[in-house]
Design a protein around this motif. Structure first.
Motif, PDB file in Angstrom:
ATOM      1  N   GLU A 133      -4.992  89.070 -21.431  1.00 33.14           N
ATOM      2  CA  GLU A 133      -6.243  89.799 -21.615  1.00 33.14           C
ATOM      3  C   GLU A 133      -5.986  91.045 -22.462  1.00 33.14           C
ATOM      4  OE1 GLU A 133      -9.187  92.392 -18.768  1.00 33.14           O
ATOM      5  OE2 GLU A 133      -8.530  90.441 -17.996  1.00 33.14           O
ATOM      6  N   PHE A 134      -6.943  91.349 -23.323  1.00 40.04           N
ATOM      7  CA  PHE A 134      -6.852  92.552 -24.150  1.00 40.04           C
ATOM      8  C   PHE A 134      -8.232  93.169 -24.264  1.00 40.04           C
ATOM      9  CE2 PHE A 134      -8.030  89.171 -27.036  1.00 40.04           C
ATOM     10  CZ  PHE A 134      -8.912  89.767 -27.921  1.00 40.04           C
ATOM     11  N   GLU A 135      -8.270  94.416 -24.659  1.00 43.58           N
ATOM     12  CA  GLU A 135      -9.542  95.092 -24.896  1.00 43.58           C
ATOM     13  C   GLU A 135      -9.758  95.198 -26.389  1.00 43.58           C
ATOM     14  OE1 GLU A 135      -9.788  98.811 -22.852  1.00 43.58           O
ATOM     15  OE2 GLU A 135      -9.799  97.853 -20.891  1.00 43.58           O
ATOM     16  N   ASP A 136     -10.978  94.880 -26.819  1.00 39.72           N
ATOM     17  CA  ASP A 136     -11.279  95.038 -28.239  1.00 39.72           C
ATOM     18  C   ASP A 136     -11.427  96.519 -28.553  1.00 39.72           C
ATOM     19  OD1 ASP A 136     -13.818  95.786 -27.346  1.00 39.72           O
ATOM     20  OD2 ASP A 136     -14.850  94.080 -28.229  1.00 39.72           O
ATOM     21  N   GLU A 137     -11.791  96.806 -29.789  1.00 34.83           N
ATOM     22  CA  GLU A 137     -11.860  98.206 -30.224  1.00 34.83           C
ATOM     23  C   GLU A 137     -12.860  99.045 -29.440  1.00 34.83           C
ATOM     24  OE1 GLU A 137     -14.116  95.436 -32.921  1.00 34.83           O
ATOM     25  OE2 GLU A 137     -12.032  95.592 -32.381  1.00 34.83           O
ATOM     26  N   ASP A 138     -13.780  98.390 -28.730  1.00 36.50           N
ATOM     27  CA  ASP A 138     -14.773  99.124 -27.947  1.00 36.50           C
ATOM     28  C   ASP A 138     -14.486  99.086 -26.454  1.00 36.50           C
ATOM     29  OD1 ASP A 138     -16.598 100.008 -30.062  1.00 36.50           O
ATOM     30  OD2 ASP A 138     -16.810  97.863 -30.403  1.00 36.50           O
ATOM     31  N   GLY A 139     -13.285  98.610 -26.088  1.00 32.37           N
ATOM     32  CA  GLY A 139     -12.889  98.612 -24.689  1.00 32.37           C
ATOM     33  C   GLY A 139     -13.412  97.446 -23.876  1.00 32.37           C
ATOM     34  N   MET A 140     -13.987  96.428 -24.512  1.00 28.87           N
ATOM     35  CA  MET A 140     -14.505  95.269 -23.797  1.00 28.87           C
ATOM     36  C   MET A 140     -13.374  94.260 -23.581  1.00 28.87           C
ATOM     37  SD  MET A 140     -17.834  92.927 -24.673  1.00 28.87           S
ATOM     38  CE  MET A 140     -18.887  94.356 -24.572  1.00 28.87           C
TER      39      MET A 140
END
Length: 152
Positions: A133-140
């Motif tokens: 799991e990772f967060e995109d540039e907006d933290g989603m």
């Protein structure tokens, strides 16, 4: 409009009517930038690439109400920018578009980055989690997913 009657269209950038293109990108902005508060540049230059396909559903007047794009990432297709107008959700439009993608490119490997809450939904189409799991540039939070081609 239920999924069995979805008006699914598949076109390259140069085949899109200018008004349709405008409405596709307006729909993506409405869903991602306004609704999900993800401030990013949606028009990233990939929509116009020769290997990119735009898959979309129209309402009875031909106005786009759901969309996704399929990129050619060199040996693998990348599905992304999946969005449905709020007033047309729950009608199976995204599923109809995914079935269209699989009917056209299902023999090829595909990848996507799924919002965590949608990983099971993409799993219905044969995608499996392929990384952390990772967060995109907006933290989603997102999960990378992959689907091997029918022949692989």
């Amino acid at each position: 409009m239920d999924q069995s009657h979805a008006d699914v269209r598949t076109q390259r950038f140069l085949e899109l009517d200018p008004m349709v293109a405008y409405r596709l990108w307006a729909l993506r902005s409405e869903v991602f930038v306004i609704e999900q508060e993800a401030l990013y540049l949606d028009l990233d230059g990939r929509d116009t690439e020769p290997g990119t396909w735009h898959v979309w559903c129209a309402d009875g007047d031909g106005v786009p109400v759901a969309t996704l794009r399929v990129l050619d990432d060199g040996g693998v297709r990348r599905v992304g920018r999946v969005a449905t107008d709020e007033g047309h959700r729950g009608r199976g439009l995204a599923a109809a578009m995914m079935r269209e993608v699989l009917s056209r490119w299902g023999s090829e490997p595909m990848v996507l980055d799924a919002q965590v809450r949608l990983a099971d939904w993409y799993g219905r189409f044969g995608f499996v989690v392929s990384g952390d799991e990772f967060e995109d540039e907006d933290g989603m939070p997102h999960l990378p997913m992959r689907r091997e081609g029918a022949s692989g």
